[in-house]
Design an enzyme around this catalytic site. Structure first.
Site, PDB file in Angstrom:
ATOM      1  N   ASP A  60       0.836  -1.206   0.000  1.00 55.18           N
ATOM      2  CA  ASP A  60       0.000   0.000   0.000  1.00 55.18           C
ATOM      3  C   ASP A  60       0.871   1.256   0.000  1.00 55.18           C
ATOM      4  OD1 ASP A  60      -2.196  -1.543   0.018  1.00 55.18           O
ATOM      5  OD2 ASP A  60      -2.927  -0.948   2.005  1.00 55.18           O
ATOM      6  N   GLU A  62       3.871   1.617  -1.266  1.00 56.61           N
ATOM      7  CA  GLU A  62       4.440   1.849  -2.604  1.00 56.61           C
ATOM      8  C   GLU A  62       3.373   2.406  -3.551  1.00 56.61           C
ATOM      9  OE1 GLU A  62       7.868  -1.426  -3.363  1.00 56.61           O
ATOM     10  OE2 GLU A  62       5.908  -2.221  -2.828  1.00 56.61           O
ATOM     11  N   ASP A  64       0.733   4.174  -2.644  1.00 58.31           N
ATOM     12  CA  ASP A  64       0.465   5.566  -2.251  1.00 58.31           C
ATOM     13  C   ASP A  64       1.549   6.502  -2.764  1.00 58.31           C
ATOM     14  OD1 ASP A  64      -0.954   4.731   1.000  1.00 58.31           O
ATOM     15  OD2 ASP A  64      -1.793   4.717  -1.016  1.00 58.31           O
ATOM     16  N   SER A 111     -24.665 -12.845  18.266  1.00 59.34           N
ATOM     17  CA  SER A 111     -24.281 -11.516  18.776  1.00 59.34           C
ATOM     18  C   SER A 111     -23.855 -11.668  20.233  1.00 59.34           C
ATOM     19  CB  SER A 111     -25.454 -10.546  18.651  1.00 59.34           C
ATOM     20  OG  SER A 111     -26.532 -11.053  19.392  1.00 59.34           O
ATOM     21  N   LEU A 112     -23.316 -10.615  20.800  1.00 63.28           N
ATOM     22  CA  LEU A 112     -22.804 -10.694  22.165  1.00 63.28           C
ATOM     23  C   LEU A 112     -23.842 -10.203  23.155  1.00 63.28           C
ATOM     24  CD1 LEU A 112     -19.247  -9.168  21.616  1.00 63.28           C
ATOM     25  CD2 LEU A 112     -19.840 -11.567  21.903  1.00 63.28           C
ATOM     26  N   LYS A 162     -15.173  -1.960  20.807  1.00 65.85           N
ATOM     27  CA  LYS A 162     -16.367  -2.489  20.139  1.00 65.85           C
ATOM     28  C   LYS A 162     -16.672  -1.571  18.960  1.00 65.85           C
ATOM     29  CE  LYS A 162     -21.026  -4.126  21.033  1.00 65.85           C
ATOM     30  NZ  LYS A 162     -21.660  -3.394  19.933  1.00 65.85           N
ATOM     31  N   GLU A 217     -15.819  -5.906  11.090  1.00 66.31           N
ATOM     32  CA  GLU A 217     -16.824  -4.858  11.018  1.00 66.31           C
ATOM     33  C   GLU A 217     -16.456  -3.891   9.889  1.00 66.31           C
ATOM     34  OE1 GLU A 217     -18.847  -5.663  13.542  1.00 66.31           O
ATOM     35  OE2 GLU A 217     -20.103  -3.920  13.953  1.00 66.31           O
ATOM     36  N   CYS A 444     -40.143  31.424  10.210  1.00 64.31           N
ATOM     37  CA  CYS A 444     -39.712  30.922   8.912  1.00 64.31           C
ATOM     38  C   CYS A 444     -38.411  31.633   8.533  1.00 64.31           C
ATOM     39  CB  CYS A 444     -40.779  31.191   7.852  1.00 64.31           C
ATOM     40  SG  CYS A 444     -40.300  30.498   6.273  1.00 64.31           S
TER      41      CYS A 444
HETATM   42  S1  IVH Z   1     -16.592 -10.590  18.859  1.00 67.61           S
HETATM   43  C1  IVH Z   1     -17.818 -14.579  19.703  1.00 67.61           C
HETATM   44  N1  IVH Z   1     -15.385  -8.318  18.887  1.00 67.61           N
HETATM   45  O1  IVH Z   1     -20.674  -6.175  18.145  1.00 67.61           O
HETATM   46  C2  IVH Z   1     -17.581 -13.200  19.541  1.00 67.61           C
HETATM   47  N2  IVH Z   1     -17.646  -8.371  18.140  1.00 67.61           N
HETATM   48  O2  IVH Z   1     -23.201  -8.174  19.585  1.00 67.61           O
HETATM   49  C3  IVH Z   1     -18.048 -12.646  18.275  1.00 67.61           C
HETATM   50  N3  IVH Z   1     -18.495  -6.193  17.402  1.00 67.61           N
HETATM   51  O3  IVH Z   1     -22.613  -7.883  16.096  1.00 67.61           O
HETATM   52  C4  IVH Z   1     -18.017 -11.182  18.177  1.00 67.61           C
HETATM   53  N4  IVH Z   1     -16.666  -5.036  17.797  1.00 67.61           N
HETATM   54  O4  IVH Z   1     -20.360  -7.765  15.148  1.00 67.61           O
HETATM   55  C5  IVH Z   1     -16.543  -8.949  18.617  1.00 67.61           C
HETATM   56  N5  IVH Z   1     -14.173  -6.342  18.919  1.00 67.61           N
HETATM   57  C6  IVH Z   1     -15.293  -6.989  18.648  1.00 67.61           C
HETATM   58  C7  IVH Z   1     -16.415  -6.332  18.132  1.00 67.61           C
HETATM   59  C8  IVH Z   1     -17.598  -7.062  17.892  1.00 67.61           C
HETATM   60  C9  IVH Z   1     -17.899  -4.978  17.347  1.00 67.61           C
HETATM   61  C10 IVH Z   1     -19.899  -6.412  17.010  1.00 67.61           C
HETATM   62  C11 IVH Z   1     -20.272  -7.772  16.527  1.00 67.61           C
HETATM   63  C12 IVH Z   1     -21.655  -8.003  17.083  1.00 67.61           C
HETATM   64  C13 IVH Z   1     -21.858  -6.900  18.066  1.00 67.61           C
HETATM   65  C14 IVH Z   1     -22.113  -7.404  19.466  1.00 67.61           C
END
Ligand code: IVH
Length: 446
Positions: A60, A62, A64, A111-112, A162, A217, A444
């Site tokens: 990248d 090179e 740029d 999801s978490l 996150k 992401e 207005c």
């Molecule tokens: S780990 C098993 N790490 O946050 C673990 N998720 O519900 C799988 N997200 O939709 C996910 N940053 O897409 C993980 N550093 C990170 C993250 C991350 C954002 C998103 C993930 C999920 C939502 C949490």
């Protein structure tokens, strides 16, 4: 388009030699025009190798550097700028798609579980240690048992930011990016491979030749959203209200050439299939602070430190919290998942910020499309590092529902880069100066 890589490498090296001469711009205009044409051809070839064939020949940096040379020539001789110069547009290398194919995930993309304070994190910690102790008590082999007891008593965690974007699942096969699928409902998503290939910071190749599936992401940098919104507003288009919507809308564009102009970025944070060592091959967000492994006490003190959130909010991409993950693969495997959430990780969401201020006047904002929106002018006040002096009242229903009146004190909320909005009216601060909002109270601007 077939590219002879030997020729393109020779040409790249020759151009690098020319550009490394600080006086190259002093050559005759004819010579500069010749260098300019060669640079365009070479950059287009590198774009093709990078985006279409997934086999970049140069780094990248090179790339740029060549691009920088092109821009220097264009700044010096604006009259020779060609429409097809890579500085003007990423030219039509991509087909327009008519829809996105659906694709099943090989493993459900869960999801978490969210937490909002240290008590909830400690509850999670206790629930996983209880579960681990129960599972370990069922193990017969003493050596294995003692090893796991030790690990459970000294649990260590990884902390990651996150990312507040759009989740994506990437499959690499024989070292190449083969598929990019959105999370969808966790079982089936949209195949957006062609669009994801335009993302410049994402590695399209990995050294491991096995099937590797990672999760990440897709984000739009805050600065990109700002610049795009200026153009959108000038064109009478609705501005993007936050970077997540902007990234999602951009990724679902059917014309991949348009996606390339949205300057999306992608960060990889987890492995769905294969080995966690693979993560080192991807660029990840570089946090000012680096924590390798933390204990539960480190985590609690981290979330209670204001600079943790402040440092992350300064970045050009949006974060809405932290993700806490168990570091040890053996312990992770023991925990497995609930039906909805993996137990091995948890999200901690930053609290949204709120402030109170007063509505000084109300006016109608006229959009280019002719739509009129009531907007409140506020006593300027700071929220998450930004001075807020106006807020949308959206429409009559919103005003009625929240019972918003002129001169009311209102509570505003903003999380991440989301546009601030009115959460509610502080009714016990009303005096006799408030007035119902109707045609007379709205000024207005015209
Ligand atoms: S780990 C098993 N790490 O946050 C673990 N998720 O519900 C799988 N997200 O939709 C996910 N940053 O897409 C993980 N550093 C990170 C993250 C991350 C954002 C998103 C993930 C999920 C939502 C949490």
């Amino acid at each position: 388009m077939s590219i002879d890589t030997d020729i393109i490498l020779q040409e790249t090296q020759s151009l690098q030699r020319i550009l490394s001469d600080q006086n190259f711009l002093q050559s005759s205009k004819k010579q500069i025009e010749d260098i300019y044409d060669r640079l365009i051809t070479t950059l287009i070839d590198h774009n093709h190798l990078y985006y279409i064939d997934n086999t970049p020949l140069i780094t990248d940096t090179e790339y740029d550097w060549l691009f920088d040379g092109l821009k220097k020539i264009e700044n010096h001789y604006p009259d020779i700028i060609r429409d097809d110069s890579p500085s003007q547009t990423i030219i039509g290398q991509y087909d327009i798609q008519t829809n996105f194919e659906k694709s099943d995930h090989t493993t459900p993309i869960l999801s978490l579980q969210n937490t909002y304070n240290s008590e909830e994190i400690i509850d999670w910690y206790e629930s996983i240690t209880n579960m681990l102790n129960k599972k370990i008590s069922e193990i017969g082999n003493e050596e294995e048992k003692n090893n796991l007891i030790y690990k459970t008593q000294n649990l260590s965690f990884l902390i990651q930011p996150k990312y507040d974007g759009l989740a994506i699942v990437l499959t690499y096969n024989k070292g190449k990016l083969m598929k990019a699928v959105t999370r969808g409902d966790g079982y089936t998503g949209d195949d957006v491979t062609e669009n994801v290939k335009t993302i410049k910071n994402l590695s399209k190749i990995v050294t491991d030749k096995n099937t590797v599936i990672v999760r990440g992401e897709i984000m739009m940098p805050k600065s990109v959203r700002k610049s795009l919104n200026i153009i959108r507003q000038d064109n009478g288009e609705e501005p993007f209200s936050n970077t997540r919507n902007a990234a999602a809308g951009s990724l679902k564009l059917l014309d991949t050439n348009e996606v390339a102009k949205r300057w999306l970025v992608c960060y990889i944070y987890d492995v769905v299939q294969w080995d966690s060592k693979i993560l080192q091959e991807f660029s990840q967000f570089q946090w000012p602070q680096q924590w390798d492994t933390c204990t539960i006490d480190d985590i609690i003190s981290l979330i209670n430190t204001t600079s943790t959130k402040e440092d992350l909010l300064k970045a050009d991409i949006d974060f809405d919290g932290l993700v806490i993950k168990i570091a040890d693969p053996e312990i992770r495997a023991l925990l497995w998942s609930t039906n909805h959430h993996p137990r091995r990780a948890i999200a901690y969401k930053f609290p949204a910020q709120q402030i109170a201020t007063q509505i000084e006047s109300i006016e109608r904002q006229v959009w280019r499309t002719g739509i009129l929106t009531p907007v409140a002018n506020l006593t300027p006040t700071e929220l998450s590092g930004v001075t807020i002096s106006r807020v949308s009242l959206h429409n009559r229903d919103f005003i009625t529902q929240k019972d918003i009146q002129l001169h009311d004190r209102v509570r505003l909320q903003r999380s991440g880069e989301v546009i601030p909005y009115i959460v509610g009216v502080i009714t016990n601060r009303r005096s006799n100066t408030q007035r119902k909002i109707d045609a007379d109270t709205i000024v207005c601007p015209a």
